[in-house]
Design a protein around this motif. Structure first.
Motif, PDB file in Angstrom:
ATOM      1  N   ASP A 248       0.833  -1.196   0.000  1.00  9.46           N
ATOM      2  CA  ASP A 248       0.000   0.000   0.000  1.00  9.46           C
ATOM      3  C   ASP A 248       0.869   1.248   0.000  1.00  9.46           C
ATOM      4  N   GLY A 249       0.520   2.190  -0.837  1.00 12.73           N
ATOM      5  CA  GLY A 249       1.245   3.452  -0.898  1.00 12.73           C
ATOM      6  C   GLY A 249       2.484   3.419  -1.768  1.00 12.73           C
ATOM      7  N   GLN A 250       2.726   2.292  -2.461  1.00 10.10           N
ATOM      8  CA  GLN A 250       3.919   2.182  -3.301  1.00 10.10           C
ATOM      9  C   GLN A 250       3.616   2.530  -4.754  1.00 10.10           C
ATOM     10  N   ILE A 251       4.633   3.118  -5.375  1.00 13.72           N
ATOM     11  CA  ILE A 251       4.600   3.386  -6.816  1.00 13.72           C
ATOM     12  C   ILE A 251       4.675   2.069  -7.594  1.00 13.72           C
ATOM     13  N   VAL A 252       3.888   1.976  -8.652  1.00 11.81           N
ATOM     14  CA  VAL A 252       4.029   0.911  -9.644  1.00 11.81           C
ATOM     15  C   VAL A 252       4.239   1.598 -10.999  1.00 11.81           C
ATOM     16  N   LEU A 253       5.406   1.400 -11.589  1.00 11.24           N
ATOM     17  CA  LEU A 253       5.758   1.998 -12.877  1.00 11.24           C
ATOM     18  C   LEU A 253       5.774   0.885 -13.916  1.00 11.24           C
ATOM     19  N   MET A 254       4.976   1.047 -14.962  1.00 11.35           N
ATOM     20  CA  MET A 254       4.895   0.049 -16.030  1.00 11.35           C
ATOM     21  C   MET A 254       5.329   0.672 -17.358  1.00 11.35           C
ATOM     22  N   ASP A 255       6.192  -0.026 -18.075  1.00 15.25           N
ATOM     23  CA  ASP A 255       6.680   0.402 -19.392  1.00 15.25           C
ATOM     24  C   ASP A 255       6.508  -0.791 -20.316  1.00 15.25           C
ATOM     25  N   CYS A 256       5.516  -0.733 -21.203  1.00  8.02           N
ATOM     26  CA  CYS A 256       5.130  -1.914 -21.975  1.00  8.02           C
ATOM     27  C   CYS A 256       4.912  -1.565 -23.442  1.00  8.02           C
ATOM     28  N   GLY A 257       5.070  -2.567 -24.294  1.00  2.93           N
ATOM     29  CA  GLY A 257       4.846  -2.347 -25.718  1.00  2.93           C
ATOM     30  C   GLY A 257       4.576  -3.651 -26.437  1.00  2.93           C
ATOM     31  N   CYS A 258       3.925  -3.531 -27.582  1.00  4.32           N
ATOM     32  CA  CYS A 258       3.651  -4.685 -28.424  1.00  4.32           C
ATOM     33  C   CYS A 258       3.869  -4.268 -29.869  1.00  4.32           C
ATOM     34  N   ASN A 259       3.642  -5.201 -30.796  1.00  2.00           N
ATOM     35  CA  ASN A 259       3.687  -4.823 -32.208  1.00  2.00           C
ATOM     36  C   ASN A 259       2.498  -5.418 -32.943  1.00  2.00           C
ATOM     37  N   ASP A 266       4.893   1.829 -27.459  1.00  2.00           N
ATOM     38  CA  ASP A 266       5.774   2.009 -26.303  1.00  2.00           C
ATOM     39  C   ASP A 266       5.074   3.000 -25.381  1.00  2.00           C
ATOM     40  N   VAL A 267       4.468   2.493 -24.312  1.00  2.00           N
ATOM     41  CA  VAL A 267       3.635   3.312 -23.439  1.00  2.00           C
ATOM     42  C   VAL A 267       4.011   3.040 -21.992  1.00  2.00           C
ATOM     43  N   SER A 268       4.201   4.087 -21.203  1.00  2.00           N
ATOM     44  CA  SER A 268       4.479   3.939 -19.779  1.00  2.00           C
ATOM     45  C   SER A 268       3.394   4.608 -18.958  1.00  2.00           C
ATOM     46  N   ARG A 269       3.046   3.965 -17.866  1.00  2.00           N
ATOM     47  CA  ARG A 269       2.105   4.530 -16.906  1.00  2.00           C
ATOM     48  C   ARG A 269       2.649   4.322 -15.498  1.00  2.00           C
ATOM     49  N   THR A 270       2.422   5.276 -14.631  1.00  2.00           N
ATOM     50  CA  THR A 270       2.834   5.192 -13.237  1.00  2.00           C
ATOM     51  C   THR A 270       1.626   5.476 -12.357  1.00  2.00           C
ATOM     52  N   PHE A 271       1.397   4.606 -11.374  1.00  2.00           N
ATOM     53  CA  PHE A 271       0.299   4.819 -10.439  1.00  2.00           C
ATOM     54  C   PHE A 271       0.722   4.347  -9.060  1.00  2.00           C
ATOM     55  N   VAL A 272      -0.076   4.660  -8.088  1.00  3.20           N
ATOM     56  CA  VAL A 272       0.185   4.269  -6.708  1.00  3.20           C
ATOM     57  C   VAL A 272      -0.847   3.231  -6.298  1.00  3.20           C
ATOM     58  N   HIS A 273      -0.392   2.153  -5.663  1.00  3.24           N
ATOM     59  CA  HIS A 273      -1.324   1.171  -5.119  1.00  3.24           C
ATOM     60  C   HIS A 273      -1.840   1.708  -3.786  1.00  3.24           C
ATOM     61  N   GLY A 274      -3.078   2.144  -3.805  1.00  4.10           N
ATOM     62  CA  GLY A 274      -3.629   2.764  -2.608  1.00  4.10           C
ATOM     63  C   GLY A 274      -3.650   4.272  -2.765  1.00  4.10           C
ATOM     64  N   THR A 275      -3.349   4.975  -1.687  1.00  3.39           N
ATOM     65  CA  THR A 275      -3.416   6.429  -1.674  1.00  3.39           C
ATOM     66  C   THR A 275      -2.035   7.030  -1.874  1.00  3.39           C
ATOM     67  N   PRO A 395      -4.477  10.812 -14.370  1.00  3.17           N
ATOM     68  CA  PRO A 395      -3.972  11.131 -13.039  1.00  3.17           C
ATOM     69  C   PRO A 395      -3.559   9.871 -12.287  1.00  3.17           C
ATOM     70  N   PRO A 396      -2.701   9.984 -11.253  1.00  2.00           N
ATOM     71  CA  PRO A 396      -2.092   8.801 -10.662  1.00  2.00           C
ATOM     72  C   PRO A 396      -3.051   7.914  -9.900  1.00  2.00           C
ATOM     73  N   GLN A 397      -4.168   8.438  -9.420  1.00  2.00           N
ATOM     74  CA  GLN A 397      -5.057   7.613  -8.621  1.00  2.00           C
ATOM     75  C   GLN A 397      -6.063   6.849  -9.470  1.00  2.00           C
ATOM     76  N   THR A 398      -6.077   7.085 -10.788  1.00  2.19           N
ATOM     77  CA  THR A 398      -7.022   6.417 -11.674  1.00  2.19           C
ATOM     78  C   THR A 398      -6.294   5.367 -12.492  1.00  2.19           C
ATOM     79  N   PRO A 399      -7.015   4.516 -13.224  1.00  2.00           N
ATOM     80  CA  PRO A 399      -6.331   3.546 -14.091  1.00  2.00           C
ATOM     81  C   PRO A 399      -5.293   4.240 -14.961  1.00  2.00           C
ATOM     82  N   PRO A 400      -4.116   3.621 -15.138  1.00  2.00           N
ATOM     83  CA  PRO A 400      -2.966   4.304 -15.703  1.00  2.00           C
ATOM     84  C   PRO A 400      -2.981   4.420 -17.205  1.00  2.00           C
ATOM     85  N   ALA A 401      -4.100   4.207 -17.836  1.00  2.00           N
ATOM     86  CA  ALA A 401      -4.069   4.174 -19.294  1.00  2.00           C
ATOM     87  C   ALA A 401      -5.271   4.866 -19.907  1.00  2.00           C
TER      88      ALA A 401
END
Length: 409
Positions: A248-259, A266-275, A395-401
């Motif tokens: 809880d309260g930790q950053i989750v940074l995702m950097d993902c891509g497909c073809n 190539d798309v990155s999103r960063t969000f926090v699990h929790g507040t 925004p960081p508190q919403t789904p990252p995409a």
């Protein structure tokens, strides 16, 4: 893009992908007419630069011009594109049927046996068409042994960089290419939307990446990479070998891509699990501002490096840096993208290439606080005559995409 994968110690349940369906039914492959137009453009550029032919090995450039999807090995397969006339493909005798399966432009195929030198075939083609009297362009990823042996077979031949031709073509994307890149981006964003609510406390980066990969495949994309950085690992752009778990309260940074049909997302999103904490929210907002600064700076005729400079000026006003120092932005603001996930040119300080309509880039001006966390938001955009064409950021508190990637704003 990632360079390591952290194994999970958890045995995750098989994800329920029933809500997802393929998105690639309307994806249109690059046509033969378009590939022929690429060769014609390359030939015009060769004549303009006084180059007689260019030599290309398997990889994205070979796919781009000829359609041939092949691998590199000690047995050389290569294409010679002359300034006039049809291409010449050189390949081992026993590989010819397989190579022809994806050859999508008119061309002569010359084969070599195991006891022969393939560079002699290339040299003979150049001599036959009197192309050895002009400089020969070398695609920038061609291996040295091939260049060295070609020069031995053609003493006195002048070899030059093929960048003015290859980059002059590949850097400017057509509507057909943009459509495939948009499809790949749409798939990655849809996968993010599916994954985000399924991230749970105790998961590792590997667990989350497995969900992302499964969703991407179900949606019709071919997975290129799924990098997931948790907590302190997010402070290091390509992560850490230490296994971190979601708390809880930790950053989750995702950097993902497909073809899709070879074209990359190539798309990155960063969000926090929790507040999110006040500091996490502030840094996220600063990165969001950095992304928007890059979009605003990307204008036709501007030097690519000026986009990076605009972001660093903003970040320095926040107290980061200066330059590439930490805490701050330790990497370039963005890179070219297309058939390769990273293509020339980069949005990096000192790059003088001028932005032109059809160029595509990532925009990923992350901020990294060693020992704490990092935030990276990444969307790809293409240049139009009006400037950069891009999407919004969540925004960081919403789904990252919630962004639209390559889509016009």
């Amino acid at each position: 893009m990632p360079f390591l994968s952290i194994p999970s110690t958890l045995r995750a349940a098989e994800p329920d992908l029933s809500a997802l369906s393929p998105m690639t039914g309307d994806a249109v492959p690059i046509s033969r007419d378009e590939r022929a137009a690429r060769v014609a453009r390359a030939q015009r550029l060769m004549k303009a630069h006084g180059i007689g032919a260019i030599v290309i090995e398997p990889g994205a450039s070979l796919v781009y011009f000829t359609g041939i999807q092949w691998h590199r090995s000690e047995r050389l397969t290569a294409a010679v594109l002359p300034a006039e006339g049809e291409a010449c493909i050189v390949t081992p005798f026993f590989e010819e049927p397989s190579v022809r399966e994806t050859l999508d432009v008119p061309g002569e195929v010359r084969v070599w046996q195991e006891d022969e030198d393939p560079l002699k075939l290339i040299a003979a083609f150049l001599k036959q068409h009197k192309l050895d009297r002009l400089p020969v362009g070398i695609e920038e990823t061609l291996r040295y042994f091939a260049v060295d042996r070609l020069q031995q077979d053609l003493p006195g031949v002048q070899v030059v960089s093929a960048n003015p031709i290859v980059r002059g073509c590949r850097m400017i994307k057509t509507p057909a290419e943009l459509a495939l890149m948009q499809k790949a981006t749409d798939i990655t964003i849809a996968a993010y939307r599916w994954v985000h609510p399924r991230v749970e406390k105790g998961m590792t980066g590997h667990d989350i990446a497995a969900l992302m990969d499964a969703a991407t495949v179900k949606l019709g994309g071919e997975v290129e990479f799924s990098l997931v950085l948790i907590g302190e690992a997010s402070a290091y752009p390509h992560g850490s070998r230490i296994v971190h778990r979601v708390e809880d309260g930790q950053i989750v940074l995702m950097d993902c891509g497909c073809n899709v049909q070879g074209y990359q997302s190539d798309v990155s999103r960063t969000f926090v699990h929790g507040t999110p904490s006040a500091e996490q929210r502030e840094v996220w907002d600063q990165v969001h501002q950095g992304q928007q600064a890059a979009f605003r700076a990307a204008r036709i005729g501007a030097q690519a490096g000026s986009v990076d400079d605009a972001v660093r000026r903003l970040y320095e006003s926040f107290g980061y840096g200066p330059g590439y120092k930490l805490p701050g932005l330790s990497h370039r603001t963005g890179h070219g993208i297309g058939l390769d996930g990273h293509e020339p040119v980069n949005l990096v300080h000192g790059e003088t290439t001028k932005l032109a309509a059809g160029m595509c880039f990532s925009d990923e001006p992350g901020l990294y606080l060693p020992g704490k966390f990092g935030v990276r938001l990444e969307d790809c955009f293409h240049m139009t005559e009006a400037g950069s064409c891009c999407g919004g950021i969540s925004p960081p508190q919403t789904p990252p995409a919630s962004g639209r990637g390559l889509a016009p704003a």
